[in-house]
Write an enzyme that holds these catalytic residues in place. Structure first.
Site, PDB file in Angstrom:
ATOM      1  N   LYS A  36      11.545  56.351 -30.863  1.00 31.93           N
ATOM      2  CA  LYS A  36      12.872  56.640 -30.607  1.00 31.93           C
ATOM      3  C   LYS A  36      13.337  57.984 -31.367  1.00 31.93           C
ATOM      4  CE  LYS A  36      17.543  54.340 -30.418  1.00 31.93           C
ATOM      5  NZ  LYS A  36      18.539  52.965 -30.463  1.00 31.93           N
ATOM      6  N   SER A 113      20.916  51.648 -26.599  1.00 35.07           N
ATOM      7  CA  SER A 113      20.618  53.162 -26.900  1.00 35.07           C
ATOM      8  C   SER A 113      19.158  53.530 -26.737  1.00 35.07           C
ATOM      9  CB  SER A 113      21.225  53.774 -28.221  1.00 35.07           C
ATOM     10  OG  SER A 113      20.776  53.174 -29.207  1.00 35.07           O
ATOM     11  N   SER A 137      20.742  47.209 -28.761  1.00 35.29           N
ATOM     12  CA  SER A 137      20.038  48.369 -28.299  1.00 35.29           C
ATOM     13  C   SER A 137      18.686  48.070 -27.946  1.00 35.29           C
ATOM     14  CB  SER A 137      20.220  49.567 -28.792  1.00 35.29           C
ATOM     15  OG  SER A 137      21.526  49.985 -28.535  1.00 35.29           O
TER      16      SER A 137
END
Length: 402
Positions: A36, A113, A137
């Protein structure tokens, strides 16, 4: 430099490629890794889902410790994955980038996210995808995309060289499709921990439910699917018994979470996002700006409330209790849903997701169910430090299903 994606799922960012070394042998050898874009990887820019940040930042000189542990165990880095802008959303629709595709339900959102990592793992582009969980998330995208996802005990895994959002909530997490891979990663990033009462083979965990949480399901189809998942859990781990609600209202928990997270997020990034001409989505900006309105008195009150809540939940769980609950209220909303529907989903979901976030206790989402053909997860929330034990309980449940 511009922020772009490079694959059909819009999971990976189109960064210039830089060689990233990994061990040739280790427990994760042969497994691929997506990271990420809030975690630093040496030689890569961390853009945090924002084009201005991507343009201004310099390539990282050090890899985040949690990611380095995966590389040192043999995982092979494939690339940086898309994140919702500044990691402050659970929808997964970054206004600056093509939205990631949910391979398990292509007409529905991936969730955010950690949207790119979830899409990459669900779509088979990588075996492991790193994520972060501040407000949900990891858990929400795991439920939406049919993956395993653990929000770890707060502070258990280091977050150096990682974009902070709300430091007293931020945690490291990861996605995988199968429990063999998931547990291997857990042993690498968590390491040795104290023995948990949940690992005692001679004694089944004490499974708990709270009716007020079950009532947050969106409707009859979700209640039916959740009932099936509960029965699968009970068939492996024993009966689930309703417990008395701790002396805190769900709305109280929701607002304490909202205020504390926003306050910390504004402290971390308010000055940067307030620069004239800054390109930032209006919904994300408003979420940050709410933090500017939170007073020191509210922070102090909410912090005391949070401490009392954590103590009460800890007492309810003891050392052998596991709270069984829906991960989120429903399957993933459809990608074309209007903003007001997305907002209503988010408000309802926070009321489920905040129990782990406020307490700091670990929670794992397991891909056991579906609604209208879309994945729908069930969660196990355990005492502080029971992360590996929850993974092993999840393994037993998923093996029985198989």
């Amino acid at each position: 430099m511009s922020l772009q994606t490079r694959d059909a799922l819009n999971a990976f960012l189109d960064h210039p490629e830089v060689a990233v070394e990994n061990a040739k042998n280790g427990t994760l050898a042969g497994l691929t890794l997506g990271v990420k874009d809030i975690f630093d990887v040496k030689g890569y820019v961390s853009g945090w889902g924002n084009p201005d940040r991507y343009a201004e930042a310099q390539p990282a000189t050090t890899t985040a410790s949690a990611v380095q542990r995966l590389l040192d165990a043999g995982a092979r880095f494939i690339g940086k994955t898309q994140t919702e802008e500044l990691a402050f959303s659970m929808i997964g629709q970054n206004v600056h980038l093509p939205h990631p595709v949910n391979p398990a339900a292509p007409d529905r959102i991936t969730g955010g996210s950690s949207s790119g990592s979830a899409a990459a793992v669900a779509g088979g582009l990588v075996d492991i995808g790193t994520g972060s969980d501040t407000g949900g998330s990891v858990r929400a995208p795991a439920s939406f995309c049919g993956l395993i996802g653990l929000r770890t005990t707060h502070g258990l895994i280091p977050l150096d060289h990682t974009m902070p959002l709300a430091s007293s909530f931020d945690t490291f997490g990861w996605f995988a499709k199968d429990m063999d891979t998931y547990e291997k990663v857990g042993r690498v990033v968590i390491g040795k921990t104290a023995a948990s009462a949940l690992d005692n083979a001679d004694r089944k965990p004490r499974l708990i439910s709270l009716p007020a949480l079950d009532e947050l399901l969106s409707g009859p189809p979700e209640a039916t699917a959740y009932g099936r998942m509960r029965r699968q859990v009970e068939s492996v781990l024993g009966p689930i018994r309703a417990a008395k609600q701790p002396p805190f209202g769900i709305d109280e928990l929701y607002w304490a979470t909202r205020r504390l997270q926003a306050h910390e997020a504004w402290a971390a990034h308010g000055e940067w996002i307030s620069v004239a001409g800054r390109r930032i989505g209006s919904a994300i900006y408003e979420r940050f700006a709410f933090g500017k309105t939170v007073t020191p008195e509210q922070v102090a009150t909410d912090t005391r409330f949070r401490t009392m809540f954590g103590a009460a939940l800890g007492e309810l769980l003891g050392d052998d209790g596991v709270l069984v609950l829906p991960t989120v209220p429903c399957a993933a909303p459809r990608s074309a849903s209007p903003p007001e529907e997305m907002g209503a989903f988010r408000e309802r979901a926070i009321r489920l997701l905040c129990w782990s976030g406020l307490s700091g206790f670990p929670q794992i989402s397991l891909p056991l169910g579906s609604v209208d053909g879309a994945p729908f997860g069930v969660s196990l929330l355990g005492p502080e430090g029971s992360d590996l034990a929850l993974i092993r309980l999840g393994r037993r449940i998923l093996e029985k299903r198989a």
